[in-house]
Design a protein around this motif. Structure first.
Motif, PDB file in Angstrom:
ATOM      1  N   UNK A 197       0.845  -1.186   0.000  1.00 27.36           N
ATOM      2  CA  UNK A 197       0.000   0.000   0.000  1.00 27.36           C
ATOM      3  C   UNK A 197       0.888   1.247   0.000  1.00 27.36           C
ATOM      4  N   UNK A 198       0.457   2.275  -0.708  1.00 25.26           N
ATOM      5  CA  UNK A 198       1.257   3.500  -0.816  1.00 25.26           C
ATOM      6  C   UNK A 198       0.947   4.414   0.366  1.00 25.26           C
ATOM      7  N   UNK A 199       2.000   4.804   1.100  1.00 20.92           N
ATOM      8  CA  UNK A 199       1.853   5.723   2.221  1.00 20.92           C
ATOM      9  C   UNK A 199       1.851   7.167   1.716  1.00 20.92           C
ATOM     10  N   UNK A 200       1.149   8.015   2.402  1.00 19.51           N
ATOM     11  CA  UNK A 200       1.078   9.427   2.017  1.00 19.51           C
ATOM     12  C   UNK A 200       2.377  10.117   2.439  1.00 19.51           C
ATOM     13  N   UNK A 201       3.091  10.751   1.496  1.00 17.82           N
ATOM     14  CA  UNK A 201       4.311  11.483   1.877  1.00 17.82           C
ATOM     15  C   UNK A 201       3.985  12.556   2.917  1.00 17.82           C
ATOM     16  N   UNK A 202       4.766  12.628   3.974  1.00 16.54           N
ATOM     17  CA  UNK A 202       4.517  13.597   5.018  1.00 16.54           C
ATOM     18  C   UNK A 202       3.528  13.146   6.067  1.00 16.54           C
ATOM     19  N   UNK A 203       3.003  11.931   5.912  1.00 13.62           N
ATOM     20  CA  UNK A 203       2.102  11.382   6.927  1.00 13.62           C
ATOM     21  C   UNK A 203       2.914  10.974   8.151  1.00 13.62           C
ATOM     22  N   UNK A 204       2.229  10.793   9.278  1.00 19.58           N
ATOM     23  CA  UNK A 204       2.934  10.411  10.497  1.00 19.58           C
ATOM     24  C   UNK A 204       3.688   9.092  10.309  1.00 19.58           C
ATOM     25  N   UNK A 205       3.067   8.137   9.634  1.00 19.59           N
ATOM     26  CA  UNK A 205       3.714   6.840   9.432  1.00 19.59           C
ATOM     27  C   UNK A 205       4.991   6.985   8.621  1.00 19.59           C
ATOM     28  N   UNK A 206       4.927   7.739   7.543  1.00 19.89           N
ATOM     29  CA  UNK A 206       6.094   7.887   6.674  1.00 19.89           C
ATOM     30  C   UNK A 206       7.208   8.635   7.394  1.00 19.89           C
ATOM     31  N   UNK A 207       6.854   9.680   8.123  1.00 18.11           N
ATOM     32  CA  UNK A 207       7.846  10.443   8.883  1.00 18.11           C
ATOM     33  C   UNK A 207       8.476   9.571   9.964  1.00 18.11           C
ATOM     34  N   UNK A 208       7.678   8.765  10.632  1.00 16.94           N
ATOM     35  CA  UNK A 208       8.188   7.913  11.714  1.00 16.94           C
ATOM     36  C   UNK A 208       9.151   6.852  11.186  1.00 16.94           C
ATOM     37  N   UNK A 209       8.875   6.303  10.011  1.00 17.18           N
ATOM     38  CA  UNK A 209       9.789   5.316   9.418  1.00 17.18           C
ATOM     39  C   UNK A 209      11.153   5.944   9.163  1.00 17.18           C
ATOM     40  N   UNK A 210      11.159   7.101   8.541  1.00 17.48           N
ATOM     41  CA  UNK A 210      12.419   7.768   8.207  1.00 17.48           C
ATOM     42  C   UNK A 210      13.154   8.225   9.475  1.00 17.48           C
ATOM     43  N   UNK A 211      12.398   8.757  10.432  1.00 18.95           N
ATOM     44  CA  UNK A 211      13.010   9.224  11.680  1.00 18.95           C
ATOM     45  C   UNK A 211      13.593   8.070  12.474  1.00 18.95           C
ATOM     46  N   UNK A 212      12.894   6.940  12.495  1.00 17.07           N
ATOM     47  CA  UNK A 212      13.384   5.766  13.226  1.00 17.07           C
ATOM     48  C   UNK A 212      14.685   5.259  12.634  1.00 17.07           C
ATOM     49  N   UNK A 213      14.789   5.313  11.314  1.00 21.09           N
ATOM     50  CA  UNK A 213      16.024   4.894  10.658  1.00 21.09           C
ATOM     51  C   UNK A 213      17.190   5.765  11.105  1.00 21.09           C
ATOM     52  N   UNK A 214      16.998   7.092  11.112  1.00 25.14           N
ATOM     53  CA  UNK A 214      18.062   8.009  11.530  1.00 25.14           C
ATOM     54  C   UNK A 214      18.465   7.730  12.980  1.00 25.14           C
ATOM     55  N   UNK A 215      17.466   7.550  13.826  1.00 23.69           N
ATOM     56  CA  UNK A 215      17.720   7.293  15.256  1.00 23.69           C
ATOM     57  C   UNK A 215      18.519   6.011  15.452  1.00 23.69           C
ATOM     58  N   UNK A 216      18.112   4.944  14.758  1.00 23.25           N
ATOM     59  CA  UNK A 216      18.779   3.656  14.928  1.00 23.25           C
ATOM     60  C   UNK A 216      20.223   3.693  14.447  1.00 23.25           C
ATOM     61  N   UNK A 217      20.469   4.333  13.324  1.00 24.92           N
ATOM     62  CA  UNK A 217      21.836   4.389  12.809  1.00 24.92           C
ATOM     63  C   UNK A 217      22.705   5.267  13.694  1.00 24.92           C
ATOM     64  N   UNK A 218      22.127   6.305  14.266  1.00 27.43           N
ATOM     65  CA  UNK A 218      22.865   7.107  15.239  1.00 27.43           C
ATOM     66  C   UNK A 218      23.253   6.262  16.448  1.00 27.43           C
ATOM     67  N   UNK A 219      22.316   5.417  16.913  1.00 27.85           N
ATOM     68  CA  UNK A 219      22.611   4.522  18.041  1.00 27.85           C
ATOM     69  C   UNK A 219      23.712   3.520  17.661  1.00 27.85           C
ATOM     70  N   UNK A 220      23.663   3.013  16.433  1.00 30.32           N
ATOM     71  CA  UNK A 220      24.693   2.079  15.973  1.00 30.32           C
ATOM     72  C   UNK A 220      26.068   2.751  15.959  1.00 30.32           C
ATOM     73  N   UNK A 221      26.116   3.979  15.448  1.00 28.68           N
ATOM     74  CA  UNK A 221      27.393   4.695  15.370  1.00 28.68           C
ATOM     75  C   UNK A 221      27.984   4.884  16.759  1.00 28.68           C
ATOM     76  N   UNK A 222      27.144   5.203  17.725  1.00 27.68           N
ATOM     77  CA  UNK A 222      27.629   5.366  19.098  1.00 27.68           C
ATOM     78  C   UNK A 222      28.087   4.031  19.686  1.00 27.68           C
TER      79      UNK A 222
END
Length: 261
Positions: A197-222
């Protein structure tokens, strides 16, 4: 600037790079301001029809390239001037790109708060930095015939503050993180992704997916700091390359029709 929304075409970033390289080799004048200032959409479409056979975004890709050439020519005269203006500082360079080129203004509003991703702007910064480092190590007699006068005077090995870049939130790396069990979605969101299913760009779900990725990789780097000492964008590279090599073994990626990734 053309690097977005490939899943609708069922090809990969490498396909675009190979195609663009062939144009550069066979028609070096094509990607110039002089050409694009007179180029019609029909001519552009004909040139790219072998790659984008049925692309709903081709008009937008054409518009973005027109904007790219127009602003580069009229604000900076040539692209290398952006590096000079930014004093080879990655953060100043990133600011110049996101300030002047609208197709790089990758941000959204999440529950009343503005959030900034800058996926392609950071990739541009990072790739340019790697290219400059590579040039620095090459024999200057072997440099390409591209803005040679500028690069003859280049004596700095890469851009400063490059370690401040985050990861590049797209669809491939979250797909990898989800597939190997690091990133878990709600039952409803996982169902949507599994069913393509296509998610709406800028929707909470889409933003949360992208934000979670940034957070997790930051945790990995640390976590890796004392052992591997990998920067966030380097971890992104590793995960992205892993995803490209193991597509058949991965879960579906989330789908959003967007120009930002």
């Amino acid at each position: 600037s053309m690097n977005f929304c490939f899943w609708t075409q069922n090809f990969e970033y490498e396909d675009l790079i190979l195609f663009l390289t062939s144009i550069f080799l066979n028609d070096a004048h094509f990607f110039t301001y002089e050409n694009f200032s007179n180029l019609s959409y029909s001519e552009f479409s004909l040139k790219f029809s072998p790659l984008f056979s049925n692309d709903d975004y081709l008009v937008e890709r054409f518009r973005i390239l027109n904007e790219l050439f127009y602003i580069t020519h009229n604000v900076y005269n040539k692209f290398s001037e952006i590096l000079i203006v930014s004093k080879y500082d990655s953060q100043l360079f990133l600011n110049e790109i996101t300030k002047n080129f609208r197709n790089y203004q990758d941000h959204a509003v999440y529950k009343g708060t503005q959030v900034f991703f800058y996926k392609r702007a950071q990739i541009l910064t990072c790739d340019l930095n790697e290219s400059l480092k590579l040039y620095y190590d090459l024999n200057k007699n072997n440099i390409p015939n591209f803005e040679v006068d500028f690069f003859k005077n280049f004596t700095i090995k890469g851009m400063s503050k490059i370690e401040l870049l985050t990861s590049f939130p797209d669809y491939r790396v979250p797909q990898v993180l989800n597939s190997i069990g690091i990133l878990e979605y709600s039952t409803d969101l996982q169902r949507k992704i599994d069913n393509k299913e296509i998610l709406i760009p800028g929707s909470e779900e889409e933003i949360e997916i992208r934000s979670s990725m940034i957070y997790l990789i930051n945790k990995m780097a640390n976590e890796f700091k004392t052992s591997l000492n990998l920067l966030e964008y380097e971890i992104d590279w590793i995960l992205w390359q892993y995803g490209e090599k193991n597509l058949s073994n991965l879960k579906n990626h989330h789908r959003a029709t967007t120009i930002f990734y």
